[in-house]
Enzyme design. Structure first.
Site, PDB file in Angstrom:
ATOM      1  N   ASP A  78     -25.626  -3.959  -2.377  1.00 46.65           N
ATOM      2  CA  ASP A  78     -27.066  -3.621  -2.451  1.00 46.65           C
ATOM      3  C   ASP A  78     -27.354  -2.110  -2.638  1.00 46.65           C
ATOM      4  OD1 ASP A  78     -27.563  -5.809  -3.024  1.00 46.65           O
ATOM      5  OD2 ASP A  78     -27.908  -6.762  -1.033  1.00 46.65           O
TER       6      ASP A  78
ATOM      7  N   ARG B  99      -9.297 -12.036  -3.376  1.00 44.50           N
ATOM      8  CA  ARG B  99      -8.926 -10.946  -3.294  1.00 44.50           C
ATOM      9  C   ARG B  99      -9.610 -10.595  -4.505  1.00 44.50           C
ATOM     10  NH1 ARG B  99      -7.477  -7.867   0.813  1.00 44.50           N
ATOM     11  NH2 ARG B  99      -5.332  -9.223   2.058  1.00 44.50           N
TER      12      ARG B  99
ATOM     13  N   HIS C  25      -8.134   0.699  -5.636  1.00 49.04           N
ATOM     14  CA  HIS C  25      -7.750  -0.644  -4.681  1.00 49.04           C
ATOM     15  C   HIS C  25      -6.384   0.201  -4.998  1.00 49.04           C
ATOM     16  CE1 HIS C  25     -11.232  -3.126  -4.199  1.00 49.04           C
ATOM     17  NE2 HIS C  25     -11.459  -3.207  -5.216  1.00 49.04           N
ATOM     18  N   MET C  26      -6.097   0.476  -4.524  1.00 51.85           N
ATOM     19  CA  MET C  26      -4.372   0.692  -3.655  1.00 51.85           C
ATOM     20  C   MET C  26      -3.191  -0.339  -4.847  1.00 51.85           C
ATOM     21  SD  MET C  26      -3.528   3.982  -2.328  1.00 51.85           S
ATOM     22  CE  MET C  26      -2.171   3.528  -0.678  1.00 51.85           C
ATOM     23  N   SER C  27      -3.664  -1.863  -4.469  1.00 49.74           N
ATOM     24  CA  SER C  27      -3.168  -2.227  -4.443  1.00 49.74           C
ATOM     25  C   SER C  27      -3.169  -3.295  -5.594  1.00 49.74           C
ATOM     26  CB  SER C  27      -2.668  -3.772  -3.662  1.00 49.74           C
ATOM     27  OG  SER C  27      -3.674  -4.608  -3.197  1.00 49.74           O
TER      28      SER C  27
ATOM     29  N   HIS D  89     -14.664  -8.070  -1.311  1.00 46.88           N
ATOM     30  CA  HIS D  89     -14.842  -9.709  -1.520  1.00 46.88           C
ATOM     31  C   HIS D  89     -15.999 -10.268  -0.840  1.00 46.88           C
ATOM     32  CE1 HIS D  89     -10.945  -8.270  -2.892  1.00 46.88           C
ATOM     33  NE2 HIS D  89     -10.561  -8.157  -1.590  1.00 46.88           N
TER      34      HIS D  89
ATOM     35  N   ASN E   9     -13.488   2.534  -2.462  1.00 44.55           N
ATOM     36  CA  ASN E   9     -12.025   1.394  -1.986  1.00 44.55           C
ATOM     37  C   ASN E   9     -12.692   0.842  -0.413  1.00 44.55           C
ATOM     38  OD1 ASN E   9     -10.336   0.033  -1.059  1.00 44.55           O
ATOM     39  ND2 ASN E   9      -8.794   1.313  -1.575  1.00 44.55           N
TER      40      ASN E   9
ATOM     41  N   TYR F 237       0.808  -1.229  -0.418  1.00 40.43           N
ATOM     42  CA  TYR F 237       0.163   0.174   0.501  1.00 40.43           C
ATOM     43  C   TYR F 237       0.492   1.601   0.347  1.00 40.43           C
ATOM     44  CZ  TYR F 237      -3.348  -3.419   1.828  1.00 40.43           C
ATOM     45  OH  TYR F 237      -4.367  -4.358   0.889  1.00 40.43           O
TER      46      TYR F 237
END
Length: 148
Positions: free
Chosen positions: A87, A111, A100-102, A80, A74, A22
């Protein structure tokens, strides 16, 4: 134009949590970069972070009546498995961009799947803080496109 940026579970620990995945930017650094870019894009950004899934759902519900034009999210690990967030996001009549950072696709198998993806216009991952900035640019572009 108003864009809501939502940071999910454990993301308040950016800068302390696994710098190899990250980086060293803190959540405050990310929010500052988003606000700087928002000014350049002539949009208003509101950032919100919580470690409580119900609070995140409530914030999404609140966005429905606030004139929010797009959402950048994020959701962290909720990505996941949180059908509750999926919803809630599906209720919004505005574009949603997942970030997402990664690079989640180069990490653990769990993931690789996002339960949010079906209710999002698209996703950006693997670019660190730049993922958020690309997501903000994408959200702005989608709002402009939808307005035409």
């Amino acid at each position: 134009m108003r864009i809501l940026v939502l940071h999910g579970v454990n993301l308040n620990m950016f800068g302390k949590r696994d710098p190899s995945q990250y980086g060293t930017a803190t959540l405050a650094d990310i929010d500052a970069a988003l606000k700087k870019l928002a000014k350049e894009l002539d949009v208003t950004v509101e950032c919100f972070q919580t470690n409580h899934e119900g609070e995140m759902v409530e914030r999404i519900h609140k966005a429905l009546g606030e004139g929010i034009n797009a959402v950048v999210i994020n959701a962290g690990a909720w990505t996941h498995y949180s059908y509750a967030l999926a919803d809630a996001l599906a209720i919004l009549p505005v574009p949603v961009v997942e970030v997402h950072m990664s690079n989640v696709h180069a990490r653990e198998a769990f993931r690789h799947h996002s339960v949010l993806a079906p209710v999002c216009a698209g996703s950006v991952c693997g670019f660190g803080v730049e993922s958020y900035l690309l997501g903000l640019r994408a959200a702005q572009t989608l709002v402009i496109k939808d307005a035409k």
